[in-house]
Design a protein around this motif. Sequence first.
Motif, PDB file in Angstrom:
ATOM      1  N   GLY A 138       0.806  -1.222   0.000  1.00  0.00           N
ATOM      2  CA  GLY A 138       0.000   0.000   0.000  1.00  0.00           C
ATOM      3  C   GLY A 138       0.835   1.266   0.000  1.00  0.00           C
ATOM      4  N   GLY A 139       2.152   1.140  -0.264  1.00  0.00           N
ATOM      5  CA  GLY A 139       3.041   2.298  -0.338  1.00  0.00           C
ATOM      6  C   GLY A 139       3.800   2.572   0.943  1.00  0.00           C
ATOM      7  N   VAL A 140       3.289   2.049   2.080  1.00  0.00           N
ATOM      8  CA  VAL A 140       3.923   2.312   3.375  1.00  0.00           C
ATOM      9  C   VAL A 140       3.992   1.007   4.169  1.00  0.00           C
ATOM     10  CG1 VAL A 140       3.779   3.614   5.534  1.00  0.00           C
ATOM     11  CG2 VAL A 140       2.959   4.659   3.421  1.00  0.00           C
ATOM     12  N   MET A 141       5.208   0.643   4.590  1.00  0.00           N
ATOM     13  CA  MET A 141       5.355  -0.575   5.380  1.00  0.00           C
ATOM     14  C   MET A 141       4.880  -0.336   6.814  1.00  0.00           C
ATOM     15  SD  MET A 141       8.720  -2.966   5.974  1.00  0.00           S
ATOM     16  CE  MET A 141       8.635  -3.705   4.347  1.00  0.00           C
ATOM     17  N   SER A 142       4.241  -1.360   7.387  1.00  0.00           N
ATOM     18  CA  SER A 142       3.772  -1.293   8.783  1.00  0.00           C
ATOM     19  C   SER A 142       4.895  -1.712   9.727  1.00  0.00           C
ATOM     20  CB  SER A 142       2.580  -2.234   8.957  1.00  0.00           C
ATOM     21  OG  SER A 142       2.364  -2.510  10.322  1.00  0.00           O
ATOM     22  N   VAL A 143       4.891  -1.123  10.916  1.00  0.00           N
ATOM     23  CA  VAL A 143       5.844  -1.493  11.962  1.00  0.00           C
ATOM     24  C   VAL A 143       5.651  -2.951  12.390  1.00  0.00           C
ATOM     25  CG1 VAL A 143       4.383  -0.740  13.897  1.00  0.00           C
ATOM     26  CG2 VAL A 143       6.868  -0.651  14.140  1.00  0.00           C
ATOM     27  N   GLU A 144       4.490  -3.529  12.041  1.00  0.00           N
ATOM     28  CA  GLU A 144       4.201  -4.912  12.417  1.00  0.00           C
ATOM     29  C   GLU A 144       4.770  -5.937  11.438  1.00  0.00           C
ATOM     30  OE1 GLU A 144      -0.030  -5.041  13.165  1.00  0.00           O
ATOM     31  OE2 GLU A 144       0.135  -3.734  14.912  1.00  0.00           O
ATOM     32  N   MET A 145       5.385  -5.463  10.345  1.00  0.00           N
ATOM     33  CA  MET A 145       6.009  -6.397   9.396  1.00  0.00           C
ATOM     34  C   MET A 145       7.405  -6.781   9.886  1.00  0.00           C
ATOM     35  SD  MET A 145       4.538  -5.151   5.742  1.00  0.00           S
ATOM     36  CE  MET A 145       2.799  -5.413   5.396  1.00  0.00           C
ATOM     37  N   GLN A 146       8.050  -7.727   9.187  1.00  0.00           N
ATOM     38  CA  GLN A 146       9.266  -8.320   9.760  1.00  0.00           C
ATOM     39  C   GLN A 146      10.553  -7.532   9.493  1.00  0.00           C
ATOM     40  OE1 GLN A 146       8.192 -10.072  11.819  1.00  0.00           O
ATOM     41  NE2 GLN A 146       6.936 -11.808  11.211  1.00  0.00           N
ATOM     42  N   ALA A 147      10.666  -6.833   8.360  1.00  0.00           N
ATOM     43  CA  ALA A 147      11.918  -6.132   8.052  1.00  0.00           C
ATOM     44  C   ALA A 147      12.316  -5.135   9.151  1.00  0.00           C
ATOM     45  CB  ALA A 147      11.824  -5.453   6.688  1.00  0.00           C
ATOM     46  N   PRO A 148      11.397  -4.259   9.637  1.00  0.00           N
ATOM     47  CA  PRO A 148      11.806  -3.338  10.695  1.00  0.00           C
ATOM     48  C   PRO A 148      12.212  -4.043  11.990  1.00  0.00           C
ATOM     49  CG  PRO A 148       9.437  -3.119  10.217  1.00  0.00           C
ATOM     50  CD  PRO A 148      10.027  -3.963   9.146  1.00  0.00           C
ATOM     51  N   LYS A 149      11.551  -5.167  12.307  1.00  0.00           N
ATOM     52  CA  LYS A 149      11.890  -5.905  13.525  1.00  0.00           C
ATOM     53  C   LYS A 149      13.286  -6.529  13.403  1.00  0.00           C
ATOM     54  CE  LYS A 149       7.080  -6.782  14.693  1.00  0.00           C
ATOM     55  NZ  LYS A 149       5.944  -7.675  14.585  1.00  0.00           N
ATOM     56  N   LEU A 150      13.597  -7.043  12.222  1.00  0.00           N
ATOM     57  CA  LEU A 150      14.929  -7.608  11.983  1.00  0.00           C
ATOM     58  C   LEU A 150      16.002  -6.529  12.117  1.00  0.00           C
ATOM     59  CD1 LEU A 150      13.870  -9.806   8.949  1.00  0.00           C
ATOM     60  CD2 LEU A 150      14.754 -10.700  11.110  1.00  0.00           C
ATOM     61  N   LEU A 151      15.713  -5.361  11.557  1.00  0.00           N
ATOM     62  CA  LEU A 151      16.668  -4.248  11.640  1.00  0.00           C
ATOM     63  C   LEU A 151      16.853  -3.817  13.104  1.00  0.00           C
ATOM     64  CD1 LEU A 151      18.481  -2.355  10.002  1.00  0.00           C
ATOM     65  CD2 LEU A 151      16.495  -0.864   9.640  1.00  0.00           C
ATOM     66  N   TRP A 152      15.774  -3.820  13.875  1.00  0.00           N
ATOM     67  CA  TRP A 152      15.862  -3.485  15.307  1.00  0.00           C
ATOM     68  C   TRP A 152      16.790  -4.466  16.024  1.00  0.00           C
ATOM     69  CZ3 TRP A 152      15.311  -5.553  20.090  1.00  0.00           C
ATOM     70  CH2 TRP A 152      15.230  -4.669  21.155  1.00  0.00           C
ATOM     71  N   LEU A 153      16.638  -5.755  15.724  1.00  0.00           N
ATOM     72  CA  LEU A 153      17.489  -6.769  16.363  1.00  0.00           C
ATOM     73  C   LEU A 153      18.955  -6.540  16.018  1.00  0.00           C
ATOM     74  CD1 LEU A 153      15.331 -10.004  15.821  1.00  0.00           C
ATOM     75  CD2 LEU A 153      15.782  -8.861  18.007  1.00  0.00           C
ATOM     76  N   LYS A 154      19.243  -6.232  14.764  1.00  0.00           N
ATOM     77  CA  LYS A 154      20.635  -6.003  14.353  1.00  0.00           C
ATOM     78  C   LYS A 154      21.211  -4.783  15.070  1.00  0.00           C
ATOM     79  CE  LYS A 154      23.657  -5.386  10.373  1.00  0.00           C
ATOM     80  NZ  LYS A 154      23.786  -5.374   8.897  1.00  0.00           N
ATOM     81  N   GLU A 155      20.405  -3.746  15.216  1.00  0.00           N
ATOM     82  CA  GLU A 155      20.895  -2.492  15.797  1.00  0.00           C
ATOM     83  C   GLU A 155      20.933  -2.503  17.330  1.00  0.00           C
ATOM     84  OE1 GLU A 155      19.443   0.430  12.124  1.00  0.00           O
ATOM     85  OE2 GLU A 155      18.366   0.516  14.038  1.00  0.00           O
ATOM     86  N   ASN A 156      20.123  -3.357  17.965  1.00  0.00           N
ATOM     87  CA  ASN A 156      19.999  -3.310  19.425  1.00  0.00           C
ATOM     88  C   ASN A 156      20.484  -4.555  20.163  1.00  0.00           C
ATOM     89  OD1 ASN A 156      18.309  -0.704  20.146  1.00  0.00           O
ATOM     90  ND2 ASN A 156      17.479  -1.536  18.253  1.00  0.00           N
ATOM     91  N   LEU A 157      20.467  -5.714  19.492  1.00  0.00           N
ATOM     92  CA  LEU A 157      20.877  -6.962  20.158  1.00  0.00           C
ATOM     93  C   LEU A 157      21.917  -7.692  19.308  1.00  0.00           C
ATOM     94  CD1 LEU A 157      17.382  -8.274  21.398  1.00  0.00           C
ATOM     95  CD2 LEU A 157      19.079  -7.015  22.727  1.00  0.00           C
ATOM     96  N   ARG A 158      22.939  -6.966  18.891  1.00  0.00           N
ATOM     97  CA  ARG A 158      23.939  -7.499  17.952  1.00  0.00           C
ATOM     98  C   ARG A 158      24.627  -8.755  18.500  1.00  0.00           C
ATOM     99  NH1 ARG A 158      26.174  -5.189  12.910  1.00  0.00           N
ATOM    100  NH2 ARG A 158      27.271  -7.015  12.160  1.00  0.00           N
ATOM    101  N   GLU A 159      25.126  -8.659  19.711  1.00  0.00           N
ATOM    102  CA  GLU A 159      25.926  -9.767  20.244  1.00  0.00           C
ATOM    103  C   GLU A 159      25.064 -10.911  20.776  1.00  0.00           C
ATOM    104  OE1 GLU A 159      28.823  -8.356  23.052  1.00  0.00           O
ATOM    105  OE2 GLU A 159      29.631  -6.887  21.621  1.00  0.00           O
ATOM    106  N   THR A 160      24.003 -10.571  21.501  1.00  0.00           N
ATOM    107  CA  THR A 160      23.229 -11.628  22.168  1.00  0.00           C
ATOM    108  C   THR A 160      22.258 -12.345  21.233  1.00  0.00           C
ATOM    109  OG1 THR A 160      21.595  -9.985  22.847  1.00  0.00           O
ATOM    110  CG2 THR A 160      23.305 -10.551  24.450  1.00  0.00           C
ATOM    111  N   CYS A 161      21.899 -11.718  20.112  1.00  0.00           N
ATOM    112  CA  CYS A 161      20.892 -12.309  19.224  1.00  0.00           C
ATOM    113  C   CYS A 161      21.359 -12.344  17.770  1.00  0.00           C
ATOM    114  CB  CYS A 161      19.582 -11.531  19.348  1.00  0.00           C
ATOM    115  SG  CYS A 161      18.261 -12.152  18.298  1.00  0.00           S
ATOM    116  N   TRP A 162      21.579 -11.186  17.186  1.00  0.00           N
ATOM    117  CA  TRP A 162      21.789 -11.084  15.738  1.00  0.00           C
ATOM    118  C   TRP A 162      22.955 -11.939  15.235  1.00  0.00           C
ATOM    119  CZ3 TRP A 162      18.839  -9.511  11.904  1.00  0.00           C
ATOM    120  CH2 TRP A 162      19.420  -9.342  10.647  1.00  0.00           C
ATOM    121  N   ASP A 163      24.120 -11.809  15.888  1.00  0.00           N
ATOM    122  CA  ASP A 163      25.313 -12.521  15.400  1.00  0.00           C
ATOM    123  C   ASP A 163      25.206 -14.036  15.581  1.00  0.00           C
ATOM    124  OD1 ASP A 163      26.439 -10.147  14.633  1.00  0.00           O
ATOM    125  OD2 ASP A 163      27.758  -9.945  16.382  1.00  0.00           O
ATOM    126  N   LYS A 164      24.388 -14.476  16.530  1.00  0.00           N
ATOM    127  CA  LYS A 164      24.245 -15.920  16.786  1.00  0.00           C
ATOM    128  C   LYS A 164      23.110 -16.559  15.989  1.00  0.00           C
ATOM    129  CE  LYS A 164      25.822 -15.513  21.590  1.00  0.00           C
ATOM    130  NZ  LYS A 164      25.403 -15.590  23.004  1.00  0.00           N
TER     131      LYS A 164
END
Length: 481
Positions: A138-164
């Motif tokens: 619809g032209g605008v992604m929702s915060v409830e979709m997965q790409a923003p959540k994945l980006l949040w994990l990379k930016e906020n939980l790099r060592e404990t989650c993302w890298d593993k």
Amino acid sequence: MSGGDQEPGRYYVGVDVGTGSVRAALVDQRGVLLAFADQPINKWEPQFSHHEQSSEDIWAACCVVTKKVVQGIDVNQVRGLGFDATCSLVVLDKQFHPLPVNLEGDSRRNIIMWLDHRAVSQVHRINETQHSVLQYVGGVMSVEMQAPKLLWLKENLRETCWDKAGHFFDLPDFLSWKATGVTARSLCSLVCKWTYSAEKGWDDSFWKTIGLEDFVADNYSKIGNQVLPPGASLGNGLTPEAAKDLGLPAGVAVAASLIDAHAGGLGVIGADVRGHGLSCEGQPVTSRLAVICGTSSCHMGISRDPIFVPGVWGPYFSAMVPGFWLNEGGQSVTGKLVTGLKLSQDLDDLAILYLATVQAIAFGTRLIIEAMEAAGHSVSTLFLCGGLSKNPLFVQMHADITGMPVILSQEVESVLVGAAILGACASGDFASVQEAMAKMSKVGKVVFPRLEDKRYYDKKYKVFLKLVEHQKEYAAIMKGD
């Protein structure tokens, strides 16, 4: 044996993972629900807008309810199993063990729930790219979709989650993996929530643009590089371990899954409507709109060709009914709106507030239908399911305000019937999803619009549109410098 059938009964199990509970049903070839069970599941809210669950807790609940619904039958007559679930994000390491999605480091809580809004900053940045994949949401992604959540994990939980991390699953795909050991994803999840294209696959440039180039480098193995249409049979069916957990024989067919709302759509939209005096009887299935009214309301319309509707998700190819494009409109937290009303003055006051809330939801549905029709859809009949479809006022208001007949299923639990239809398709007992839908979904009740009130609701709808317009203007003023 059922009725006058000469062959032994064939059964299918549908499992539905909702926001607060897991439900299962045993369903026969005619779509009749023979047994039902439900089990609550845990939710955590460690901080505002952070909502988490546990994949191990959810799987344990799936096992409890499945064992309950097959009690007392010959389990060798269970031919297929289908899962649907909320589109929550499950994170596992390379050995398929849970990883924490929280700052506390609690690895039990390894699911970011669908309604989690922690990734607001990330979704703003994604939308600012104006990447071409956004035209399918619809032209605008929702915060409830997965790409923003994945980006949040990379930016906020790099060592404990993302890298593993070794695997990021949509919850419906996690369940089918847990049952079969097959990591293939459903087109439904990936197309609707992850920006996958049924025709072109993943778009490398999108992931690189938003800062998640990691997925491109490993050929998308962490988010899915084998994708199947809903209802396709996975691997060799139930693994011996999963079969033991669920109380079913090993090798029972397991289907590629659906998101919960889409299972509701599948459970109602293909019903045989002959003999009810409905205009959609002689029309293609594309004239039907499924409205799944649960915690939120989802409006599912299908078309032969892709139709882009501003502000409406899709078109998504084969995301609900294989071979058709899906558009998905929505209204958030409608269930909470209706059930969460509080007494402000007296009972009359509450009754007026209740009616106004129900009507506002129905006017919202009319607005979504008009947007879909302006873009090229042609809708003549509504098919309602979900909790609010049990509310006679809610149903009648949708008929009156849209001017369309509303069909309610014979089986109230249409989402579970939809999940069972997937299992039926995976078993090979039906030639196609469409055939299974026609045989297993039945019309229960038809509610026609009361035409004597049409002029009143048409005027009220004009007022509603003005209110929507004003709300947008007020929001723009507040956002301005």
